[in-house]
Design a protein around this motif. Structure first.
Motif, PDB file in Angstrom:
ATOM      1  N   MET A 687       0.702  -1.234  -0.095  1.00  0.00           N
ATOM      2  CA  MET A 687      -0.020  -0.116  -0.026  1.00  0.00           C
ATOM      3  C   MET A 687       0.946   1.223   0.113  1.00  0.00           C
ATOM      4  N   MET A 688       1.911   1.114   0.763  1.00  0.00           N
ATOM      5  CA  MET A 688       2.944   2.508   0.558  1.00  0.00           C
ATOM      6  C   MET A 688       3.460   2.632  -0.589  1.00  0.00           C
ATOM      7  N   GLN A 689       3.879   1.699  -1.387  1.00  0.00           N
ATOM      8  CA  GLN A 689       4.344   1.521  -2.680  1.00  0.00           C
ATOM      9  C   GLN A 689       3.267   2.257  -3.521  1.00  0.00           C
ATOM     10  N   ILE A 690       1.898   1.975  -3.380  1.00  0.00           N
ATOM     11  CA  ILE A 690       0.830   2.680  -4.153  1.00  0.00           C
ATOM     12  C   ILE A 690       0.669   4.033  -3.942  1.00  0.00           C
ATOM     13  N   LEU A 691       0.599   4.192  -2.852  1.00  0.00           N
ATOM     14  CA  LEU A 691       0.345   5.617  -2.224  1.00  0.00           C
ATOM     15  C   LEU A 691       1.619   6.471  -2.728  1.00  0.00           C
ATOM     16  N   LYS A 692       2.866   6.050  -2.600  1.00  0.00           N
ATOM     17  CA  LYS A 692       3.978   6.850  -3.038  1.00  0.00           C
ATOM     18  C   LYS A 692       3.956   6.985  -4.542  1.00  0.00           C
ATOM     19  N   ALA A 693       3.589   5.882  -5.443  1.00  0.00           N
ATOM     20  CA  ALA A 693       3.398   6.164  -6.774  1.00  0.00           C
ATOM     21  C   ALA A 693       2.390   7.223  -7.037  1.00  0.00           C
ATOM     22  N   LYS A 694       1.233   7.154  -6.629  1.00  0.00           N
ATOM     23  CA  LYS A 694       0.121   8.032  -6.578  1.00  0.00           C
ATOM     24  C   LYS A 694       0.619   9.534  -6.295  1.00  0.00           C
ATOM     25  N   ASN A 695       1.314   9.789  -5.355  1.00  0.00           N
ATOM     26  CA  ASN A 695       1.731  10.993  -5.036  1.00  0.00           C
ATOM     27  C   ASN A 695       2.679  11.411  -5.877  1.00  0.00           C
ATOM     28  N   ASP A 696       3.627  10.728  -6.528  1.00  0.00           N
ATOM     29  CA  ASP A 696       4.659  11.291  -7.548  1.00  0.00           C
ATOM     30  C   ASP A 696       4.019  11.501  -8.676  1.00  0.00           C
ATOM     31  N   LYS A 697       2.945  10.683  -9.208  1.00  0.00           N
ATOM     32  CA  LYS A 697       2.563  10.955 -10.542  1.00  0.00           C
ATOM     33  C   LYS A 697       1.069  10.967 -10.852  1.00  0.00           C
ATOM     34  N   CYS A 698       0.096  11.117  -9.683  1.00  0.00           N
ATOM     35  CA  CYS A 698      -1.284  11.265 -10.078  1.00  0.00           C
ATOM     36  C   CYS A 698      -1.900  12.627  -9.605  1.00  0.00           C
ATOM     37  N   LEU A 699      -1.249  13.056  -8.161  1.00  0.00           N
ATOM     38  CA  LEU A 699      -1.666  14.180  -7.498  1.00  0.00           C
ATOM     39  C   LEU A 699      -1.094  15.503  -8.023  1.00  0.00           C
ATOM     40  N   ASP A 700      -1.873  16.579  -8.140  1.00  0.00           N
ATOM     41  CA  ASP A 700      -1.490  17.737  -8.768  1.00  0.00           C
ATOM     42  C   ASP A 700      -1.849  18.893  -8.058  1.00  0.00           C
ATOM     43  N   SER A 701      -1.976  18.674  -6.529  1.00  0.00           N
ATOM     44  CA  SER A 701      -2.497  19.781  -5.938  1.00  0.00           C
ATOM     45  C   SER A 701      -1.729  19.578  -4.212  1.00  0.00           C
ATOM     46  N   ASN A 702      -1.276  20.781  -3.612  1.00  0.00           N
ATOM     47  CA  ASN A 702      -0.464  20.373  -2.399  1.00  0.00           C
ATOM     48  C   ASN A 702      -1.766  19.609  -1.392  1.00  0.00           C
TER      49      ASN A 702
END
Length: 902
Positions: A687-702
């Motif tokens: 789950m941490m790998q998923i959240l980290k990848a999501k944080n790096d590639k998908c999310l576009d706001s602080n």
């Protein structure tokens, strides 16, 4: 303008562009000149930085590109080393000849200060055909704008030498109609525009332009006269007194009347009928106004009317721009009238009443005569693939709204009556008392995942519960008085079971399923409750699954269910993205007006979906065809890497589910065994790998990244607890490197991590689901054609039945029966065109497409669709995915990580 005309259009040369820049940007050039002088003095002095106009400047470096110097800002020393300076990547991609006209071997294009001149499109990395065409258009408009404006101003005076468009007389055309685009003499103007009142006319009076009212006409050279002009309506065929045919004429009545159209407000006289034979005179009735296209604001008063063109335009604007202000719309119409020097006040109360009756009439025609809503979703037929139920909490209604107990026109056509829904909730609460419920899955607490709601607060209604099919067609709605609860969703699910849907999707289906089973246990006498608990496959969507724990995703993922195909499970979210904007207006409506507004929005949305079905089905089919080889390739790579075969996959799936069940819904305690701790650590690391990848590639706001980092900290806290207990109880050490990589010491003996097994099974399931989606979309294409064909047969059958009744004298021929025949024949023509266009489209995409197998479609409607569409696999659980909107699952998977699924 088409592409050929654009390509052949003249393009400004470099010198013309440079001259235009120098002439229009003189002030800017002076600023640049002063700034460059100061910057050059600072650089000659050897200073690393200087202040120009009070602004601190960074040191600048020169990058040479085939003899052309491009000055770019240097990297700031306090910036992180892994971040490029501002515009660095842009300047690196500047073509070498960007400032040079290569055709004439000219010098680089510069301003008068020596600064290189950059074209408007230089900020773009590539110059596509569309960008070139747009740049050409910008240049053409800029070049011709001044002369065009001059021509428009020169056209304002009336051309008195032009011939009258009616009598062709020359030299006497003092009136110009901007609606008919004609010049008219005074006599012809009175003949033409005494029968057409909603036209914009202009004339010259005393050497000044004058916007003419609908009752004003020229009388002489510089004088105007006012005459009574009636509302132009249809004349009766025969006189009601003497029955003479063709003797009735329209003339101005005794009442002042207002007509509002898209061109604004027009004040004229009412219409009256005069018979030339018997001399009978009477005022036109409200029905005659409506049949002529004028809808009254009040039924018993003929002094305020709205044209159908205005009401139809307002209908489409209101639904294409949900949340737009009706008050603003009426104000805009009044401003148009005021712009032409007429009264600009339009009564919005009367408009609202007229609009409601007009829109409901057309809804009744579509429902009862054309049968547009009889089949629901034409692609689903009578055996829907799946339904998704969710609530939109944005569509609330304030408690402070003044309720006048008005009548709802749409009643319970698509939205459940509040009384029926309340009875269902009270029935369940008789045996399942209110409680806090279970709204938590892993570390996520869902507001929708509870069996009870909080207090009512200050709202009459807190939202709308909706249910759609896999194609986004709304199947049912309910107003939420207290908030979304399991009880409201259960009522929607009962409808889904009754319609024969195979899958039922809910955002918290892992908690909703036990709730339905509990209801079935507590109400053994209710057969529909028993059936609802076992008749459908429970579906957790891929994107909402990201908020669930890893074990919940393994056990409830809808895309891991056999036969799910391209059911996305996010159809409601796509709908809410549009309908949620309606809250700006619906929150201030009375409950009856809100019910009508939301119901009509649902029918409008369904009709739009129906017209777009062919293109949508083709899109889903092509997506599935594209993604099958992609996931087959991914699966083969993973199998080769782990030295496995496809025969091993069912065992790996069962092993993964066993590990998920071992930690599912179990509170962390010191009594946990070694295997439980190891499984939990692997799952949380995944789950941490998923959240980290999501944080790096998908999310576009602080804000989104901060929220995501909180979830990462929760996962890490769980891992730390398990690691501490694992060391104290079993003396097993877990390092930081193992947590980051997801590979642990106990995996060295040949066992695989949760992440490895999860990714392998997920690729396998996606390959199966896309393969199923290919066949499903083919059959949905056939179902769509066949549904339209059956609707044509039904309409034609009614026409033939009325014909038989007239021949056998069961029913005499009447204007109503003739009108019904005309309307239904028109609808048949539309459906036949839809069938032909859709068939041509499907045949271009699908090789050997056919829909003539009526036996197959009959068996589908009898509930045998699943065994006909899909071959039963060895495993009971398989997956489904497709992009039901613009994005496909493959792109979503690549956005998160290669080692973890998003």
């Amino acid at each position: 303008m088409d592409d050929k005309e654009t390509q052949n259009s003249p393009v400004l040369t470099a010198k013309e562009l440079q001259a235009s820049f120098n002439s229009e940007g003189k002030a800017k050039s002076d600023v640049l000149r002063r700034r460059n002088i100061r910057a050059s003095k600072s650089l000659k002095a050897g200073k690393s930085s200087s202040r120009v106009d009070g602004v601190k400047q960074r040191p600048r470096i020169e990058k040479k590109c085939e003899g052309t110097a491009v000055t770019i800002p240097n990297k700031a020393p306090n910036k992180a080393p892994n971040k490029a300076p501002r515009f660095q990547s842009y300047y690196n991609q500047i073509p070498c000849d960007i400032f040079t006209n290569n055709e004439n071997n000219e010098e680089p294009m510069t301003t008068d200060t020596g600064v290189p001149f950059m074209l408007k499109h230089d900020y773009q990395e590539t110059q596509t055909v569309w960008k070139t065409r747009m740049d050409t258009q910008d240049q053409l408009w800029s070049k011709n704008r001044t002369s065009l404006h001059q021509s428009i101003v020169e056209s304002l005076p009336l051309c008195k030498q032009a011939a009258c468009s009616n009598c062709r007389g020359v030299g006497s055309t003092p009136v110009k109609c901007q609606t008919c685009r004609t010049y008219l003499c005074a006599a012809c103007d009175k003949i033409v525009h005494s029968k057409t009142v909603t036209h914009q006319r202009v004339c010259e009076v005393k050497d000044s332009l004058h916007q003419m009212l609908p009752t004003e006409f020229l009388n002489g050279v510089d004088s105007l006269e006012t005459i009574d002009v009636p509302v132009p309506i249809l004349e009766p065929v025969a006189c009601g007194s003497c029955n003479s045919i063709g003797s009735v004429r329209v003339h101005a009545g005794a009442t002042r009347t207002t007509v509002v159209s898209t061109l604004g407000r027009f004040d004229v006289s009412s219409s009256a009928f005069n018979c030339n034979t018997c001399g009978a005179v009477r005022e036109a009735t409200c029905t005659e106004y409506i049949c002529s296209g004028y809808w009254p604001g009040s039924y018993n008063s003929n002094n305020y009317f709205f044209e159908e063109s205005l009401l139809l335009l307002g209908f489409h604007v209101r639904h294409e721009l949900p949340g737009s202000s009706q008050h603003g719309w009426i104000t805009a119409v009044g401003n148009v009238s005021q712009h032409h020097q007429r009264i600009g006040t339009v009564n919005r109360i009367l408009y609202n009443r007229s609009r409601k009756e007009f829109e409901y009439f057309h809804h009744v025609v579509k429902r009862d005569i054309l049968f547009r809503f009889a089949l629901g979703c034409k692609a689903c037929g009578t055996s829907p693939h799946g339904h998704h139920a969710d609530a939109c909490m944005k569509l609330y209604n304030f408690d402070s709204v003044n309720e006048r107990n008005g009548e709802s026109l749409f009643k319970d056509e698509i939205m459940v009556c509040d009384q029926d829904q309340q009875k269902h909730v009270e029935l369940i609460e008789q045996r399942i008392p209110r409680s806090a419920g279970n709204a938590t899955c892993g570390r996520s607490k869902f507001k929708a995942g509870r069996s009870n709601a909080r207090r009512k607060d200050t709202k009459n209604a807190k939202g709308i519960e909706m249910m759609t099919c896999t194609h986004g067609v709304i199947k049912g709605m309910a107003s939420l008085a207290h908030a979304e609860t399991y009880k409201h969703t259960h009522l929607q699910q009962l409808k889904s079971v009754e319609s024969g849907a195979t899958f039922f999707c809910n955002d918290v289906v892992c908690k909703f399923k036990p709730f339905c089973e509990k209801i079935a246990l507590m109400f053994p006498e209710r057969k529909d409750f028993q059936r609802a608990a076992i008749a459908q496959k429970w579906f957790l969507s891929r994107f909402h699954g990201r908020a669930h724990s890893w074990d919940c995703r393994v056990l409830h993922f809808g895309h891991w269910l056999n036969g799910a195909a391209d059911f996305l499970g996010e159809e409601q979210e796509q709908l809410f993205a549009i309908q949620g904007r309606r809250a700006a207006t619906s929150k201030h409506m009375s409950l009856s007006a809100r019910r009508d507004d939301v119901s009509q929005a649902a029918f409008y949305s369904n009709e739009s979906k129906d017209m777009a079905h062919p293109q949508y089905l083709v899109k889903c089919y092509l997506t599935a065809v594209k993604n099958v080889p992609i996931y087959e390739s991914k699966l083969e790579k993973r199998l080769i890497q782990r030295q496995l075969t496809r025969a091993d996959l069912p065992c790996i799936l069962e092993s993964l589910k066993f590990r998920a069940r071992s930690v599912r819904d179990k509170i962390f305690a010191s009594s946990w065994e070694l295997q439980q701790l190891q499984t939990e650590i692997e799952g949380e690391a995944h789950m941490m790998q998923i959240l980290k990848a999501k944080n790096d590639k998908c999310l576009d706001s602080n804000k989104a990244r901060t929220r995501n980092r909180k979830e990462m900290r929760k996962s890490r806290k769980t891992i730390d607890k398990c690691v501490a207990l694992l060391f104290s109880k079993f003396k097993v050490v877990v390092t930081e490197k193992e947590i980051e990589s997801g590979m642990f010491s106990w995996n060295l003996n040949g066992s695989n991590t949760v992440a490895e097994d999860y990714d392998l099974i997920d690729d396998w399931m996606l390959s199966l689901r896309y393969a199923e989606a290919i066949e499903l979309n083919k059959n949905e294409m056939a179902m769509f054609i066949r549904s339209c064909d059956r609707l044509v047969d039904g309409l034609d059958g009614q026409i033939q039945q009325r014909k038989i009744d007239r021949e056998k004298m069961y029913a005499p021929e009447s204007l109503l029966s003739v009108s019904l025949d005309l309307l239904q024949r028109l609808e048949i023509s539309r459906l036949l065109k839809t069938i032909n266009d859709a068939t041509d489209l499907f045949e271009k995409v699908v090789d050997g497409f056919t829909y003539e197998d009526e036996g197959f479609l009959d068996r589908v409607e009898e509930g045998e669709a699943e065994e006909l569409l899909f071959d039963a696999g060895d495993d009971d659980d398989s997956n489904s995915t497709s992009d039901i909107d613009d994005s496909d699952l493959s792109s979503e998977e690549e956005q998160d990580s290669e080692d973890a699924d998003c």
